[in-house]
Motif scaffolding. Structure first.
Motif, PDB file in Angstrom:
ATOM      1  N   GLY A 151       0.769  -1.228   0.000  1.00  0.00           N
ATOM      2  CA  GLY A 151       0.000   0.000   0.000  1.00  0.00           C
ATOM      3  C   GLY A 151       0.805   1.285   0.000  1.00  0.00           C
ATOM      4  N   LEU A 152       2.122   1.196   0.038  1.00  0.00           N
ATOM      5  CA  LEU A 152       2.941   2.410   0.069  1.00  0.00           C
ATOM      6  C   LEU A 152       3.140   2.962  -1.340  1.00  0.00           C
ATOM      7  N   GLY A 153       3.151   4.275  -1.428  1.00  0.00           N
ATOM      8  CA  GLY A 153       3.467   4.955  -2.672  1.00  0.00           C
ATOM      9  C   GLY A 153       4.952   5.264  -2.730  1.00  0.00           C
ATOM     10  N   PRO A 154       5.394   5.799  -3.852  1.00  0.00           N
ATOM     11  CA  PRO A 154       6.819   6.091  -4.027  1.00  0.00           C
ATOM     12  C   PRO A 154       7.416   7.002  -2.953  1.00  0.00           C
ATOM     13  N   ASP A 155       6.687   8.011  -2.512  1.00  0.00           N
ATOM     14  CA  ASP A 155       7.242   8.922  -1.506  1.00  0.00           C
ATOM     15  C   ASP A 155       7.597   8.180  -0.224  1.00  0.00           C
ATOM     16  N   ASP A 156       6.694   7.316   0.246  1.00  0.00           N
ATOM     17  CA  ASP A 156       6.969   6.573   1.473  1.00  0.00           C
ATOM     18  C   ASP A 156       8.009   5.482   1.263  1.00  0.00           C
ATOM     19  N   LEU A 157       7.995   4.834   0.104  1.00  0.00           N
ATOM     20  CA  LEU A 157       8.995   3.795  -0.168  1.00  0.00           C
ATOM     21  C   LEU A 157      10.413   4.358  -0.142  1.00  0.00           C
ATOM     22  N   HIS A 158      10.570   5.608  -0.582  1.00  0.00           N
ATOM     23  CA  HIS A 158      11.906   6.191  -0.721  1.00  0.00           C
ATOM     24  C   HIS A 158      12.259   7.179   0.379  1.00  0.00           C
ATOM     25  N   ALA A 159      11.341   7.397   1.330  1.00  0.00           N
ATOM     26  CA  ALA A 159      11.605   8.338   2.428  1.00  0.00           C
ATOM     27  C   ALA A 159      12.769   7.844   3.272  1.00  0.00           C
ATOM     28  N   ARG A 160      13.610   8.786   3.677  1.00  0.00           N
ATOM     29  CA  ARG A 160      14.745   8.486   4.555  1.00  0.00           C
ATOM     30  C   ARG A 160      14.576   9.333   5.807  1.00  0.00           C
ATOM     31  N   LEU A 161      14.679   8.719   6.959  1.00  0.00           N
ATOM     32  CA  LEU A 161      14.438   9.427   8.209  1.00  0.00           C
ATOM     33  C   LEU A 161      15.481  10.499   8.483  1.00  0.00           C
ATOM     34  N   ASP A 162      16.653  10.368   7.897  1.00  0.00           N
ATOM     35  CA  ASP A 162      17.645  11.440   7.847  1.00  0.00           C
ATOM     36  C   ASP A 162      18.433  11.254   6.560  1.00  0.00           C
ATOM     37  N   ASP A 163      19.364  12.128   6.306  1.00  0.00           N
ATOM     38  CA  ASP A 163      20.053  12.128   5.014  1.00  0.00           C
ATOM     39  C   ASP A 163      20.826  10.850   4.703  1.00  0.00           C
ATOM     40  N   ASP A 164      21.193  10.104   5.720  1.00  0.00           N
ATOM     41  CA  ASP A 164      21.975   8.889   5.495  1.00  0.00           C
ATOM     42  C   ASP A 164      21.231   7.604   5.879  1.00  0.00           C
ATOM     43  N   ALA A 165      19.966   7.727   6.237  1.00  0.00           N
ATOM     44  CA  ALA A 165      19.195   6.547   6.647  1.00  0.00           C
ATOM     45  C   ALA A 165      18.787   5.716   5.440  1.00  0.00           C
ATOM     46  N   ASN A 166      18.480   4.469   5.695  1.00  0.00           N
ATOM     47  CA  ASN A 166      18.009   3.565   4.645  1.00  0.00           C
ATOM     48  C   ASN A 166      16.500   3.711   4.473  1.00  0.00           C
ATOM     49  N   SER A 167      16.063   3.732   3.235  1.00  0.00           N
ATOM     50  CA  SER A 167      14.630   3.790   2.937  1.00  0.00           C
ATOM     51  C   SER A 167      14.032   2.381   3.006  1.00  0.00           C
ATOM     52  N   ILE A 168      12.721   2.330   3.057  1.00  0.00           N
ATOM     53  CA  ILE A 168      12.025   1.034   3.012  1.00  0.00           C
ATOM     54  C   ILE A 168      12.383   0.314   1.713  1.00  0.00           C
ATOM     55  N   ALA A 169      12.368   1.045   0.600  1.00  0.00           N
ATOM     56  CA  ALA A 169      12.696   0.419  -0.690  1.00  0.00           C
ATOM     57  C   ALA A 169      14.091  -0.196  -0.649  1.00  0.00           C
ATOM     58  N   TRP A 170      15.072   0.552  -0.133  1.00  0.00           N
ATOM     59  CA  TRP A 170      16.431   0.016  -0.087  1.00  0.00           C
ATOM     60  C   TRP A 170      16.505  -1.178   0.845  1.00  0.00           C
TER      61      TRP A 170
ATOM     62  N   ALA B  61      20.441   5.951  -1.947  1.00  0.00           N
ATOM     63  CA  ALA B  61      19.434   6.846  -2.517  1.00  0.00           C
ATOM     64  C   ALA B  61      19.087   6.472  -3.958  1.00  0.00           C
ATOM     65  N   ALA B  62      20.009   5.838  -4.666  1.00  0.00           N
ATOM     66  CA  ALA B  62      19.779   5.459  -6.064  1.00  0.00           C
ATOM     67  C   ALA B  62      18.835   4.279  -6.203  1.00  0.00           C
ATOM     68  N   VAL B  63      18.587   3.551  -5.115  1.00  0.00           N
ATOM     69  CA  VAL B  63      17.660   2.417  -5.175  1.00  0.00           C
ATOM     70  C   VAL B  63      16.242   2.976  -5.088  1.00  0.00           C
ATOM     71  N   ARG B  64      15.680   3.195  -6.266  1.00  0.00           N
ATOM     72  CA  ARG B  64      14.319   3.721  -6.383  1.00  0.00           C
ATOM     73  C   ARG B  64      13.524   2.723  -7.205  1.00  0.00           C
ATOM     74  N   VAL B  65      12.372   2.382  -6.685  1.00  0.00           N
ATOM     75  CA  VAL B  65      11.533   1.383  -7.353  1.00  0.00           C
ATOM     76  C   VAL B  65      10.264   2.052  -7.854  1.00  0.00           C
ATOM     77  N   GLY B  66       9.714   1.498  -8.922  1.00  0.00           N
ATOM     78  CA  GLY B  66       8.524   2.077  -9.524  1.00  0.00           C
ATOM     79  C   GLY B  66       7.270   1.920  -8.695  1.00  0.00           C
ATOM     80  N   SER B  67       7.215   0.861  -7.888  1.00  0.00           N
ATOM     81  CA  SER B  67       6.003   0.630  -7.107  1.00  0.00           C
ATOM     82  C   SER B  67       6.267  -0.409  -6.026  1.00  0.00           C
ATOM     83  N   ALA B  68       5.358  -0.427  -5.061  1.00  0.00           N
ATOM     84  CA  ALA B  68       5.402  -1.468  -4.024  1.00  0.00           C
ATOM     85  C   ALA B  68       5.223  -2.841  -4.657  1.00  0.00           C
ATOM     86  N   ASP B  69       4.378  -2.918  -5.695  1.00  0.00           N
ATOM     87  CA  ASP B  69       4.131  -4.206  -6.352  1.00  0.00           C
ATOM     88  C   ASP B  69       5.397  -4.767  -6.990  1.00  0.00           C
TER      89      ASP B  69
END
Length: 170
Positions: free
Chosen positions: A24-43, A94-102
């Motif tokens: 159910g997550l969209g791209p913004d939440d998948l790629h959000a980083r809690l600080d500049d060096d944190a890991n995103s959910i997508a990563w 940061a370069a690990v960006r995915v098109g969708s949760a699916d």
């Protein structure tokens, strides 16, 4: 309960946690980083999946799902095809960006199914087979499977934590 049942249960717990963290997550939440060096959910999910794929394929002597089923092309990341996330810089994370949760869950589920297929073919004696001589002591299949399970559960928990923080901020 035998070794296959125990490992299947453990790896299925990873799958449940990954789905709970990503669905159910969209791209913004998948790629959000809690600080500049944190890991995103997508990563985090990409990394745990890549490690599982890499290590299971190596132990089984097969090609990784990443390349065999064309996931590398679908993700189209600006990273080497063999990248798994180990030792990556903040910029590479940061370069690990995915098109969708699916897409992310599709790759995870394909690797999960491959892992379970491998586990189903094991007996207790297979777990003692050395799969990596580069360590002292050498790593057995049993140790490798538990190591991947432990690492993946930790990363899945981290992804769930990030999702929880993001939901509280909303």
């Amino acid at each position: 309960m035998n070794v296959t049942d125990i490992l299947t249960d453990g790896y299925t717990r990873i799958q449940e946690t990954v789905h709970a963290a990503v669905e159910g997550l969209g791209p913004d939440d998948l790629h959000a980083r809690l600080d500049d060096d944190a890991n995103s959910i997508a990563w985090l999910v990409w990394h745990l999946t890549r490690v599982q794929d890499d290590h299971i394929a190596d132990a089984a002597g097969t090609e990784q799902v990443w390349t065999a089923q064309g996931w590398a092309g679908r993700f189209d990341l600006p990273l080497p095809t063999d990248a798994t996330g180990y030792g990556q810089s903040s910029e590479e994370v940061a370069a690990v960006r995915v098109g969708s949760a699916d897409l992310l869950l599709g790759y995870y589920d394909a690797v999960h199914e491959n892992t379970l297929a491998h586990i189903r073919g094991l007996d207790g004696q297979a777990l003692g087979r050395v799969v990596d001589e580069g360590w002292d002591p050498p790593v057995t299949l049993g140790v490798r499977l538990v190591s991947v399970l432990s690492d993946d559960l930790q990363h899945a928990g981290q992804a769930a934590f990030v999702r929880g923080v993001l939901e509280r901020r909303a």
